[in-house]
Design a protein around this motif. Sequence first.
Motif, mmCIF file in Angstrom:
data_model
loop_
_atom_site.group_PDB
_atom_site.id
_atom_site.type_symbol
_atom_site.label_atom_id
_atom_site.label_comp_id
_atom_site.label_asym_id
_atom_site.label_seq_id
_atom_site.Cartn_x
_atom_site.Cartn_y
_atom_site.Cartn_z
ATOM 1 N N VAL A 8 34.858 42.501 51.695
ATOM 2 C CA VAL A 8 35.327 43.580 50.826
ATOM 3 C C VAL A 8 34.171 44.472 50.391
ATOM 4 O O VAL A 8 34.299 45.701 50.327
ATOM 5 N N VAL A 9 33.021 43.875 50.111
ATOM 6 C CA VAL A 9 31.861 44.634 49.646
ATOM 7 C C VAL A 9 31.130 45.307 50.805
ATOM 8 O O VAL A 9 30.701 46.467 50.693
ATOM 9 N N VAL A 10 30.989 44.607 51.925
ATOM 10 C CA VAL A 10 30.153 45.098 53.020
ATOM 11 C C VAL A 10 30.878 46.114 53.896
ATOM 12 O O VAL A 10 30.259 47.061 54.406
ATOM 13 N N VAL A 47 39.947 47.840 53.462
ATOM 14 C CA VAL A 47 39.376 47.216 52.259
ATOM 15 C C VAL A 47 40.484 46.870 51.270
ATOM 16 O O VAL A 47 40.474 45.786 50.658
ATOM 17 N N LEU A 48 41.447 47.767 51.098
ATOM 18 C CA LEU A 48 42.575 47.478 50.213
ATOM 19 C C LEU A 48 43.364 46.270 50.699
ATOM 20 O O LEU A 48 43.754 45.402 49.904
ATOM 21 N N ALA A 49 43.585 46.187 52.011
ATOM 22 C CA ALA A 49 44.302 45.040 52.566
ATOM 23 C C ALA A 49 43.536 43.741 52.323
ATOM 24 O O ALA A 49 44.128 42.703 51.980
ATOM 25 N N LEU A 50 42.211 43.774 52.482
ATOM 26 C CA LEU A 50 41.392 42.587 52.226
ATOM 27 C C LEU A 50 41.452 42.189 50.746
ATOM 28 O O LEU A 50 41.486 40.998 50.423
ATOM 29 N N CYS A 51 41.458 43.177 49.860
ATOM 30 C CA CYS A 51 41.565 42.878 48.426
ATOM 31 C C CYS A 51 42.912 42.243 48.096
ATOM 32 O O CYS A 51 42.989 41.332 47.260
ATOM 33 N N LEU A 94 38.635 44.970 41.091
ATOM 34 C CA LEU A 94 38.449 45.099 42.539
ATOM 35 C C LEU A 94 39.676 45.736 43.178
ATOM 36 O O LEU A 94 39.557 46.643 44.026
ATOM 37 N N LEU A 95 40.854 45.280 42.779
ATOM 38 C CA LEU A 95 42.088 45.850 43.325
ATOM 39 C C LEU A 95 42.247 47.310 42.931
ATOM 40 O O LEU A 95 42.646 48.146 43.752
ATOM 41 N N LEU A 96 41.937 47.636 41.681
ATOM 42 C CA LEU A 96 42.042 49.022 41.210
ATOM 43 C C LEU A 96 41.107 49.933 41.991
ATOM 44 O O LEU A 96 41.497 51.036 42.412
ATOM 45 N N THR A 97 39.872 49.485 42.204
ATOM 46 C CA THR A 97 38.903 50.286 42.951
ATOM 47 C C THR A 97 39.365 50.525 44.379
ATOM 48 O O THR A 97 39.314 51.656 44.888
ATOM 49 N N PHE A 136 31.491 44.967 40.620
ATOM 50 C CA PHE A 136 32.477 44.036 40.069
ATOM 51 C C PHE A 136 32.430 42.660 40.726
ATOM 52 O O PHE A 136 33.050 41.720 40.216
ATOM 53 N N ALA A 137 31.719 42.532 41.854
ATOM 54 C CA ALA A 137 31.718 41.270 42.588
ATOM 55 C C ALA A 137 30.431 40.478 42.443
ATOM 56 O O ALA A 137 30.440 39.257 42.615
ATOM 57 N N VAL A 138 29.308 41.137 42.144
ATOM 58 C CA VAL A 138 28.033 40.420 42.104
ATOM 59 C C VAL A 138 27.908 39.617 40.818
ATOM 60 O O VAL A 138 28.480 39.969 39.779
#
Length: 520
Positions: A8-10, A47-51, A94-97, A136-138
């Motif tokens: 999601v991040v990369v 990315v949205l699908a992965l989230c 994460l989902l909102l972003t 938001f993930a780190v």
Amino acid sequence: MQALLVAVVVLPLLGSVAALLPAPPGLRGRGPDQAVLRHGVTVTGAVLALCVLLALGFDHDHPGRMQAETDASWIPALDVRLHFGTDGVSLPLLLLTALLTFLCALYSYTRRPEGASPKAFTALLLLLECGTLAGFAVLDLMLFFLAFETVLVPMYFLIARWGGEGRGPAAWKFVLYTLLGSVVMLLGLLVLGLHAGTFDMVRLAQQHGAGLSHTTQVTAALAIGLGLAVKAPMWPLHSWLPNAHTAAPTVGSVLLAGVLLKMGTYGFVRILLPAVPDGAHTFAPYLAAFAVVGIIYGSLACLALSRGGAKGDLKRLIAYSSVGHMGFVLLGIATLTRTGVNGALYANVAHGLITGLLFFLVGALKDRLGTSDLDTLAGSTGGALYGRAPRLGGLLAFGAVASLGLPGLAGFWGELLALLGAYHPAAGLSRPAFAVFLALGALGTLLTAAYMLVVVRRVCMGDPAADGTATPASVPDVRGWEFAAWTPLVVLTVLAGLWPAALLGLTDPAVQSLLPGVTR
């Protein structure tokens, strides 16, 4: 799950690099510009699908526990680690972003950005998504700082190259304010990490200030809090925001209000409250005071902009409304209670949904009428948007009543919980002082209703048969792709208002783990 969060991040970072490369011949479609914009939609959609998959695989029975963790050494000499993870606090953000960035990419694909290379635009949009998702993930202080800084570069260029009138000064003001705040924040992070013996957010939360002197906690809280307050934005450190929003292109305004502001308030909850509780307790009354001043100030500024003859810009009005709404988030955090902090996290998400929708709608009005000036939009007899473009007028009215906190919509619960937290602040905080803050916050909700209803009356109501000198006789209504792009925001605003337990069930256990010993 671990690989999913890293992806999601990369993925946006890889997509940003790929956007600068020549498009393969078979994927160019009608041209390379269309191909790169379609690339942006594809990457952000993935990315949205992965989230969504991450959310489906999330253990909802234990949202207070850090999940999908990846922990690897990066700079051993400083004990800086590539530590990623998510819990009930960060997962909604994460989902909102991912959602807002995908909608912005879709908007850009259907309405091509003007004035510069679509390649650069798409690359910057994806880089911005990467930095925000990383923030938001780190779970390492130094990585959080890098993510915090990464978003400045793409947002600066989005404003400076694709913005409207005054975009140059607005972009520079945005960068200078946030960069200076970040320098102060970095000093605070170094003080905290070096004195605590770790930069790991999870370990800092578990230690809960143990081993840190009161002076160290106060120093770290002041420095970190100032840096976060600039991004939040807290009055009086907010003055970069109205200019940036007014000058930014539509997608820049959506992401700035819907996502970037949340990095500041998220830092308060993730870092400040659990890691330096004594420092947070010391500054809580001051934070609450600045928060309620921001609520009143933002509302009065919006009232002044909304009146006839003020030459108020609708984008600028919504920007000032963000100062007020984020004031409720800061007030909830300042109560140091589970109720208030849950309200702050709820209001964070609600503000992202509602204000994102409002900026999309204002962008659509500006595309159709060539301006976002309220006096021009209202004309001499009223904008009459209900009669000229009923679906567009209805959506604008929906966004306005959601923003004013109408019960049954997302904006209601966050503000209510923040005010309830102020009614019963944490032990050791002055209840009479917070009762005053509660009263001022409640007054702010009334002022918000006042200016939003004035905007609806002026822009949406009136006689469509009367041809005002400044109002065109007809306005194109909502197009199919616009309806498809905005529907998720409308649906989620209604769902969050009618089913608050879905979000609170995620955040409350996580807040309990960040605020041990707090029972209310």
